[in-house]
Design an enzyme around this catalytic site. Structure first.
Site, PDB file in Angstrom:
ATOM      1  N   ARG A  53       0.837  -1.214   0.000  1.00 25.82           N
ATOM      2  CA  ARG A  53       0.000   0.000   0.000  1.00 25.82           C
ATOM      3  C   ARG A  53       0.869   1.261   0.000  1.00 25.82           C
ATOM      4  O   ARG A  53       0.408   2.358  -0.271  1.00 25.82           O
ATOM      5  CB  ARG A  53      -0.985   0.007   1.177  1.00 25.82           C
ATOM      6  CG  ARG A  53      -1.966   1.177   1.123  1.00 25.82           C
ATOM      7  CD  ARG A  53      -3.232   1.005   1.987  1.00 25.82           C
ATOM      8  NE  ARG A  53      -3.005   0.216   3.183  1.00 25.82           N
ATOM      9  CZ  ARG A  53      -2.381   0.680   4.273  1.00 25.82           C
ATOM     10  NH1 ARG A  53      -1.954   1.919   4.324  1.00 25.82           N
ATOM     11  NH2 ARG A  53      -2.202  -0.110   5.314  1.00 25.82           N
ATOM     12  N   TYR A 110     -16.551  18.354 -15.195  1.00 27.79           N
ATOM     13  CA  TYR A 110     -16.871  16.940 -15.014  1.00 27.79           C
ATOM     14  C   TYR A 110     -17.839  16.777 -13.840  1.00 27.79           C
ATOM     15  O   TYR A 110     -17.566  17.230 -12.720  1.00 27.79           O
ATOM     16  CB  TYR A 110     -15.587  16.143 -14.773  1.00 27.79           C
ATOM     17  CG  TYR A 110     -15.875  14.693 -14.536  1.00 27.79           C
ATOM     18  CD1 TYR A 110     -16.566  13.946 -15.479  1.00 27.79           C
ATOM     19  CD2 TYR A 110     -15.483  14.071 -13.363  1.00 27.79           C
ATOM     20  CE1 TYR A 110     -16.858  12.615 -15.252  1.00 27.79           C
ATOM     21  CE2 TYR A 110     -15.766  12.736 -13.135  1.00 27.79           C
ATOM     22  CZ  TYR A 110     -16.454  12.017 -14.080  1.00 27.79           C
ATOM     23  OH  TYR A 110     -16.757  10.699 -13.860  1.00 27.79           O
ATOM     24  N   ASP A 184      -7.465  19.983 -14.127  1.00 23.51           N
ATOM     25  CA  ASP A 184      -7.800  18.654 -14.642  1.00 23.51           C
ATOM     26  C   ASP A 184      -7.460  18.669 -16.123  1.00 23.51           C
ATOM     27  O   ASP A 184      -8.127  19.335 -16.924  1.00 23.51           O
ATOM     28  CB  ASP A 184      -9.292  18.375 -14.394  1.00 23.51           C
ATOM     29  CG  ASP A 184      -9.699  16.972 -14.829  1.00 23.51           C
ATOM     30  OD1 ASP A 184      -9.071  16.426 -15.759  1.00 23.51           O
ATOM     31  OD2 ASP A 184     -10.662  16.437 -14.243  1.00 23.51           O
ATOM     32  N   LYS A 209      -8.892   7.669 -19.322  1.00 19.05           N
ATOM     33  CA  LYS A 209      -9.267   8.216 -20.632  1.00 19.05           C
ATOM     34  C   LYS A 209      -8.093   8.104 -21.610  1.00 19.05           C
ATOM     35  O   LYS A 209      -7.700   7.010 -21.945  1.00 19.05           O
ATOM     36  CB  LYS A 209      -9.777   9.641 -20.445  1.00 19.05           C
ATOM     37  CG  LYS A 209     -10.783   9.795 -19.291  1.00 19.05           C
ATOM     38  CD  LYS A 209     -12.113   9.094 -19.529  1.00 19.05           C
ATOM     39  CE  LYS A 209     -12.983   9.029 -18.283  1.00 19.05           C
ATOM     40  NZ  LYS A 209     -13.278  10.300 -17.644  1.00 19.05           N
TER      41      LYS A 209
HETATM   42  C1  LIG Z   1     -13.643  10.729 -16.333  1.00 18.09           C
HETATM   43  C2  LIG Z   1     -13.157  12.017 -15.781  1.00 18.09           C
HETATM   44  C3  LIG Z   1     -12.774  12.117 -14.441  1.00 18.09           C
HETATM   45  C4  LIG Z   1     -12.917  10.970 -13.447  1.00 18.09           C
HETATM   46  O1  LIG Z   1     -12.067   9.930 -13.727  1.00 18.09           O
HETATM   47  P1  LIG Z   1     -12.367   8.375 -13.305  1.00 18.09           P
HETATM   48  O2  LIG Z   1     -11.137   7.694 -13.767  1.00 18.09           O
HETATM   49  O3  LIG Z   1     -13.611   7.973 -14.039  1.00 18.09           O
HETATM   50  O4  LIG Z   1     -12.555   8.341 -11.831  1.00 18.09           O
HETATM   51  C5  LIG Z   1     -12.276  13.322 -14.001  1.00 18.09           C
HETATM   52  N1  LIG Z   1     -12.179  14.388 -14.832  1.00 18.09           N
HETATM   53  C6  LIG Z   1     -12.551  14.322 -16.130  1.00 18.09           C
HETATM   54  C7  LIG Z   1     -12.430  15.525 -16.999  1.00 18.09           C
HETATM   55  C8  LIG Z   1     -13.055  13.136 -16.644  1.00 18.09           C
HETATM   56  O5  LIG Z   1     -13.440  13.079 -17.930  1.00 18.09           O
END
Ligand SMILES: *Cc1c(COP(=O)(O)O)cnc(C)c1O
Length: 416
Positions: A53, A110, A184, A209
């Site tokens: 961990r 998001y 982000d 993504k």
């Molecule tokens: C999908 C997404 C997230 C969250 O990510 P997960 O891997 O699904 O937890 C955060 N920010 C953006 C812009 C996203 O498209």
């Protein structure tokens, strides 16, 4: 992890391929192995991993590549930390805000990030100010009276409205107010935009993504040049257990090896589709910063290398028209999420958590790496469905009404 690349002048495209590899010794493997272990043999060496961990060499290989791609050079105290999901990474950054602190966040972004902030505000953990982050003056106003430890949260381009924030101006304004900026960078990827270079303190990714890129992994990451913040984020990960699985980290690293090829192809196709969509009679509005008429075009051209591979369109016939288009595609998959090799389409307001600033008739398109002519042929034939006279909003007193058959099909609870 052995790192011959820290400080080297390779381009990001090269680093995506060459960093995070095992030492170059005769007969060594060229890829880091997946290290499936819950513990390590006890050691008194400094930096010993101890327990899984706390650390895992497979995460470290991915983290090395992500740090270099975002220009957080490990030699200067910077680095990346991988997390169990994008939301675990978002949450780790938000948790750095002191109790009662302020988060200035976008009106549209998001939906689960905004949902987390709402949840923490409702429980008294923090305060929020929501602003249209494309409006620089509005963000600067919202930062008035902020205290050190408060946070400016940005997403650019935003999910799913593709709004572009002036990152250099906003990061400078936040810094002047003593406030940290988190960006982000999921939509742009580090190959298209490097927020740390533009002045941000920390970058967050849903690795799920583009970075992993094949719709087979859920993973997140944070990247920063600030050694203290990196340590705090690592501590948060250990204490809360929001660690990635080694296999997921390995798959994500495998995906990153072709990030530049996938992004080049998908963003070129996205710009081409955006241009053609503007001329389709069923389309009322196209959002993509590549379009000269897009409000974010000049800003994106100044701070990005390309315009990204997600676009959004509004179509005739309201929510029913958008749902009909989504149902009529054969190649584009109707699914949430984005950033994979396969093209996806989704009517975002089907999610109950989606912010109200997102129109009911908006379809988000994640452009994959298929042949652009095939993508266009399928999309344009599906858009013809929205021209069906039975969907004409002038015949319906509430054009945004979702017919019950459409609502029944769209029973998704989660969102990507
Ligand atoms: C999908 C997404 C997230 C969250 O990510 P997960 O891997 O699904 O937890 C955060 N920010 C953006 C812009 C996203 O498209």
């Amino acid at each position: 992890m052995h790192d011959p690349h820290a400080g080297a002048a390779w381009s990001p495209e090269t680093l995506a391929v060459s960093a995070g590899r095992p030492p170059r010794i005769p007969d060594a493997p060229v890829n880091p192995p997946v290290q499936l272990t819950s513990t390590f043999v006890a050691s008194t060496e400094p930096g010993a991993r101890g327990y899984a961990r706390f650390a895992n060499p497979t995460w470290e290989a991915l983290e090395e590549v992500l740090a270099l791609l975002e220009d957080a050079r490990p030699g200067d105290g910077g680095g990346a930390r991988a997390f169990a999901s994008g939301m675990a990474a978002v949450s780790a950054v938000v948790e750095q805000v002191p109790v009662g602190g302020l988060v200035v966040a976008p009106e549209g972004a998001y939906n689960t990030t905004l949902g987390l902030l709402d949840h923490l505000e409702a429980s008294g953990r923090l305060r929020q100010r929501r602003v249209p982050t494309a409006d620089t003056a509005a963000v600067v106003d919202a930062l008035a009276g902020a205290s050190p430890g408060d946070l400016l949260w940005l997403e650019s381009p935003t999910n799913p409205l593709l709004e572009v924030a002036d990152l250099p101006a906003l990061c400078a304004a936040a810094r002047a107010a003593g406030v940290r900026t988190a960006v982000d960078n999921t939509f742009a990827t580090p190959l298209v935009q490097q927020p740390l270079v533009l002045g941000a303190d920390v970058v967050v990714h849903s690795v799920t993504k583009y970075l992993a890129g094949h719709s087979d992994v859920v993973l997140g990451a944070v990247v920063t040049r600030d050694a203290d913040l990196l340590a705090a984020l690592g501590r948060h990960r250990t204490l809360t257990g929001s660690i990635p699985g080694p296999f997921e980290a390995w798959l994500a690293l495998r995906g990153v090896r072709t990030l530049h090829l996938r992004v080049q192809r998908s963003q070129a196709s996205a710009a081409e589709l955006a241009r053609r969509l503007e001329g389709h009679p069923a389309v009322t509005h196209v959002r993509h910063p590549s379009l000269p008429a897009d409000p974010g075009h000049a800003r994106a051209a100044a701070q990005m290398r390309g315009f990204g591979s997600v676009l959004s369109v509004q179509v005739r016939g309201g929510a029913a028209g958008a749902a009909a288009v989504q149902d009529a595609t054969r190649l584009w998959l109707p699914a949430t999420s984005l950033g994979g090799v396969e093209s996806l389409v989704e009517r975002r307001r089907r999610h109950p958590l989606e912010p109200a600033v997102v129109p009911e008739d908006l379809l988000r398109l994640s452009v994959g790496v298929e042949d652009v002519e095939d993508l266009w042929a399928d999309l344009s034939q599906a858009l013809d469905a929205a021209l069906d006279p039975s969907l004409d909003p002038s015949l319906d007193p509430s054009p945004d009404r979702v017919p019950s058959a459409v609502a029944a099909r769209e029973h998704g609870r989660q969102q990507g």
